[in-house]
Design a protein around this motif. Structure first.
Motif, PDB file in Angstrom:
ATOM      1  N   GLU A  84       0.825  -1.209   0.000  1.00  0.00           N
ATOM      2  CA  GLU A  84       0.000   0.000   0.000  1.00  0.00           C
ATOM      3  C   GLU A  84       0.857   1.256   0.000  1.00  0.00           C
ATOM      4  OE1 GLU A  84      -2.832  -0.222   3.151  1.00  0.00           O
ATOM      5  OE2 GLU A  84      -4.098  -1.694   2.104  1.00  0.00           O
ATOM      6  N   ALA A  85       2.010   1.198   0.673  1.00  0.00           N
ATOM      7  CA  ALA A  85       2.923   2.339   0.634  1.00  0.00           C
ATOM      8  C   ALA A  85       3.490   2.536  -0.772  1.00  0.00           C
ATOM      9  CB  ALA A  85       4.059   2.115   1.641  1.00  0.00           C
ATOM     10  N   MET A  86       3.789   1.457  -1.466  1.00  0.00           N
ATOM     11  CA  MET A  86       4.285   1.558  -2.838  1.00  0.00           C
ATOM     12  C   MET A  86       3.197   2.072  -3.771  1.00  0.00           C
ATOM     13  SD  MET A  86       6.446  -2.032  -2.915  1.00  0.00           S
ATOM     14  CE  MET A  86       7.215  -1.819  -4.514  1.00  0.00           C
ATOM     15  N   LEU A  87       1.940   1.691  -3.531  1.00  0.00           N
ATOM     16  CA  LEU A  87       0.829   2.196  -4.331  1.00  0.00           C
ATOM     17  C   LEU A  87       0.696   3.713  -4.195  1.00  0.00           C
ATOM     18  CD1 LEU A  87      -2.117  -0.329  -3.875  1.00  0.00           C
ATOM     19  CD2 LEU A  87      -1.216   0.515  -6.042  1.00  0.00           C
ATOM     20  N   ALA A  88       0.881   4.212  -2.995  1.00  0.00           N
ATOM     21  CA  ALA A  88       0.695   5.638  -2.732  1.00  0.00           C
ATOM     22  C   ALA A  88       1.867   6.480  -3.214  1.00  0.00           C
ATOM     23  CB  ALA A  88       0.482   5.858  -1.236  1.00  0.00           C
ATOM     24  N   ASP A  89       3.047   5.884  -3.369  1.00  0.00           N
ATOM     25  CA  ASP A  89       4.241   6.641  -3.771  1.00  0.00           C
ATOM     26  C   ASP A  89       4.292   6.719  -5.297  1.00  0.00           C
ATOM     27  OD1 ASP A  89       6.640   7.864  -4.100  1.00  0.00           O
ATOM     28  OD2 ASP A  89       7.844   6.313  -3.110  1.00  0.00           O
ATOM     29  N   LEU A  90       3.788   7.799  -5.851  1.00  0.00           N
ATOM     30  CA  LEU A  90       3.710   7.950  -7.299  1.00  0.00           C
ATOM     31  C   LEU A  90       5.072   8.193  -7.937  1.00  0.00           C
ATOM     32  CD1 LEU A  90       0.485  10.149  -7.565  1.00  0.00           C
ATOM     33  CD2 LEU A  90       0.697   7.664  -7.574  1.00  0.00           C
ATOM     34  N   GLU A 100      -5.570   4.130  -6.276  1.00  0.00           N
ATOM     35  CA  GLU A 100      -6.820   3.561  -5.766  1.00  0.00           C
ATOM     36  C   GLU A 100      -7.267   2.406  -6.662  1.00  0.00           C
ATOM     37  OE1 GLU A 100      -8.388   4.319  -2.994  1.00  0.00           O
ATOM     38  OE2 GLU A 100      -6.841   5.801  -2.503  1.00  0.00           O
ATOM     39  N   PRO A 101      -8.039   1.462  -6.106  1.00  0.00           N
ATOM     40  CA  PRO A 101      -8.545   0.350  -6.925  1.00  0.00           C
ATOM     41  C   PRO A 101      -9.402   0.859  -8.073  1.00  0.00           C
ATOM     42  CG  PRO A 101      -8.818  -0.118  -4.589  1.00  0.00           C
ATOM     43  CD  PRO A 101      -8.409   1.316  -4.678  1.00  0.00           C
ATOM     44  N   SER A 102      -9.233   0.249  -9.256  1.00  0.00           N
ATOM     45  CA  SER A 102      -9.995   0.670 -10.438  1.00  0.00           C
ATOM     46  C   SER A 102     -11.300  -0.093 -10.577  1.00  0.00           C
ATOM     47  CB  SER A 102      -9.157   0.461 -11.694  1.00  0.00           C
ATOM     48  OG  SER A 102      -8.889  -0.928 -11.904  1.00  0.00           O
ATOM     49  N   GLY A 103     -11.527  -1.100  -9.745  1.00  0.00           N
ATOM     50  CA  GLY A 103     -12.737  -1.899  -9.835  1.00  0.00           C
ATOM     51  C   GLY A 103     -12.624  -3.067 -10.788  1.00  0.00           C
ATOM     52  N   LEU A 113      -6.078  -4.567  -1.455  1.00  0.00           N
ATOM     53  CA  LEU A 113      -5.302  -3.403  -1.032  1.00  0.00           C
ATOM     54  C   LEU A 113      -6.151  -2.142  -1.154  1.00  0.00           C
ATOM     55  CD1 LEU A 113      -2.044  -4.284  -3.006  1.00  0.00           C
ATOM     56  CD2 LEU A 113      -2.424  -4.644  -0.555  1.00  0.00           C
ATOM     57  N   ARG A 114      -6.098  -1.313  -0.165  1.00  0.00           N
ATOM     58  CA  ARG A 114      -6.811  -0.026  -0.152  1.00  0.00           C
ATOM     59  C   ARG A 114      -8.301  -0.209  -0.444  1.00  0.00           C
ATOM     60  NH1 ARG A 114      -3.022   4.602  -2.757  1.00  0.00           N
ATOM     61  NH2 ARG A 114      -4.266   5.838  -1.301  1.00  0.00           N
ATOM     62  N   GLY A 115      -8.847  -1.303   0.087  1.00  0.00           N
ATOM     63  CA  GLY A 115     -10.282  -1.523  -0.010  1.00  0.00           C
ATOM     64  C   GLY A 115     -10.748  -2.200  -1.272  1.00  0.00           C
ATOM     65  N   GLY A 116      -9.864  -2.631  -2.138  1.00  0.00           N
ATOM     66  CA  GLY A 116     -10.290  -3.290  -3.371  1.00  0.00           C
ATOM     67  C   GLY A 116      -9.309  -4.360  -3.802  1.00  0.00           C
TER      68      GLY A 116
END
Length: 388
Positions: A10-16, A65-68, A101-104
């Motif tokens: 999740e930290a890697m997801l947030a680090d653009l 964020e999750p794309s669904g 991750l991050r709810g999805g």
């Protein structure tokens, strides 16, 4: 391969800005190619992070964020095919998993740095340039090639991750090995720590990590066969001329190489009868069944040039009534092959690294009119000598 926790992912997801992560909303259209390019780039690891890179499929590029996207078995199978579909060469070391991750839900592709860069996708070398992908320049490719060459270390200096410094005999290192390897004045002027000395002599991988190498275990190991099961010599004294005949003496000799060779010498000496003639002349004549120098040379060649990779077989010394056969795991070296072995002029002049091995040797007793020794030398050359 690095296994990341959900918190780390999740930290890697947030680090653009991270050059260890890439996000894709789906795996369709042009994104199928972009995912493969990302896998290729992470496998090349040009920044030399020595950490796995991650491709998140089902995550929005700008937010993480999750794309669904529905993470189905079919999608995971198509992602796993990236490894084996032949587009990325050499095939990357990677895993594919569904994570929440991050709810999805997302598909997470974890790619380990390759040991054999440069890695190519459809003939092109892709790399990470900060948070984006790019095509490697000629200089980038040279750097990746040098990194591969630097990783192609001989087997004997590879670390043994399961071993620790306590598995090496420091007393043997300081009192036996170092005085034999270096001049006294050099040792006296050297103020390095024990770990630094072990690292310099390749007994451990580095002073800060202190993981014993294959070489260190062979030379200084307290229990060598716990880590290298084939590091021993099997001696058999057979009463006859074939393996089906009775075994009258047997010994499995192991331990540090110096100790192993000494014990093998003792065993051979115990069976090497010496005839004494006190009537042939003014001086007594002593003649051993086999020349000691020949036995020692052959055993040392067999031990020093055997292979320890992908085999647990020992060096074998089989003493028959009419001959001694010495063999070790390995094969011919360089241009020498099974077909041309022994032909005049067929040789390879590059001394094989530990782990190459040779085919074996046969020695017949000197008391029967001289022994004819025909055996491959250390460079794959076949030599013939007569011991009188």
């Amino acid at each position: 391969m690095t296994s990341y926790t959900d918190i780390e992912l999740e930290a890697m997801l947030a680090d653009l800005e991270s050059d260890l992560a890439e996000r894709k909303e789906s795996f369709s259209g042009g994104e199928t190619t972009e995912v493969r390019e990302a896998v290729c780039a992470f496998a090349n690891d040009l920044p030399n992070h020595r950490r796995a890179g991650v491709v998140f499929v089902g995550a929005r590029d700008q937010t993480g964020e999750p794309s669904g996207l529905a993470i189905t078995d079919d999608l995971l199978l198509r992602l796993a095919d990236i490894k084996t579909d032949g587009n990325i060469v050499p095939p990357p070391s990677m895993t594919v998993a569904k994570r929440r991750l991050r709810g999805g839900e997302m598909a997470v592709i974890t790619v380990a740095p390759s040991d054999s860069p440069p890695v190519r996708f459809r003939g092109r070398v892709h790399i990470r340039i900060g948070p984006r992908r790019g095509i490697a320049s000629a200089q980038d490719e040279r750097m990746l090639t040098e990194k591969r060459r630097g990783g192609d270390r001989p087997f004997d200096v590879h670390p043994l991750p399961s071993a620790t410094l306590s598995d090496l005999d420091r007393v043997r290192f300081e009192h036996d090995y170092l005085p034999a390897a270096f001049a006294p004045d050099v040792l006296q002027a050297n103020d390095r720590s024990v770990e630094q000395r072990l690292a310099v002599t390749k007994m451990i991988d580095a002073a800060d990590t202190a993981v014993p190498t294959v070489l260190g275990m062979l030379v200084l190991g307290r229990s060598t066969r716990d880590f290298l099961p084939g590091a021993y010599v099997q001696f058999l004294r057979i009463a006859g001329a074939g393996l089906a005949d009775p075994v009258v003496d047997e010994l499995a000799v192991d331990g540090p190489i110096s100790e192993l060779l000494r014990r093998v010498d003792d065993k051979l000496e115990s069976h090497n009868r010496t005839a004494v003639n006190i009537t042939a002349g003014p001086r007594e004549e002593r003649r051993s069944l086999y020349p000691v120098a020949a036995l020692q040379q052959l055993v040392r060649n067999a031990v020093m040039h055997r292979t320890y990779e992908a085999t647990h077989a020992p060096v074998r010394v089989y003493w028959f009534d009419d001959r001694i056969e010495i063999s070790n795991p390995g094969g011919p070296f360089g241009i020498v092959s099974v077909e041309n072995f022994g032909q005049p002029g067929v040789a390879d002049l590059s001394k094989p690294q530990p782990g190459r091995g040779h085919a074996g040797a046969r020695l017949r007793p000197a008391l029967r009119g001289g022994a004819r020794h025909r055996a491959p030398c250390a460079r794959g050359v076949t030599g013939t000598r007569r011991w009188n």
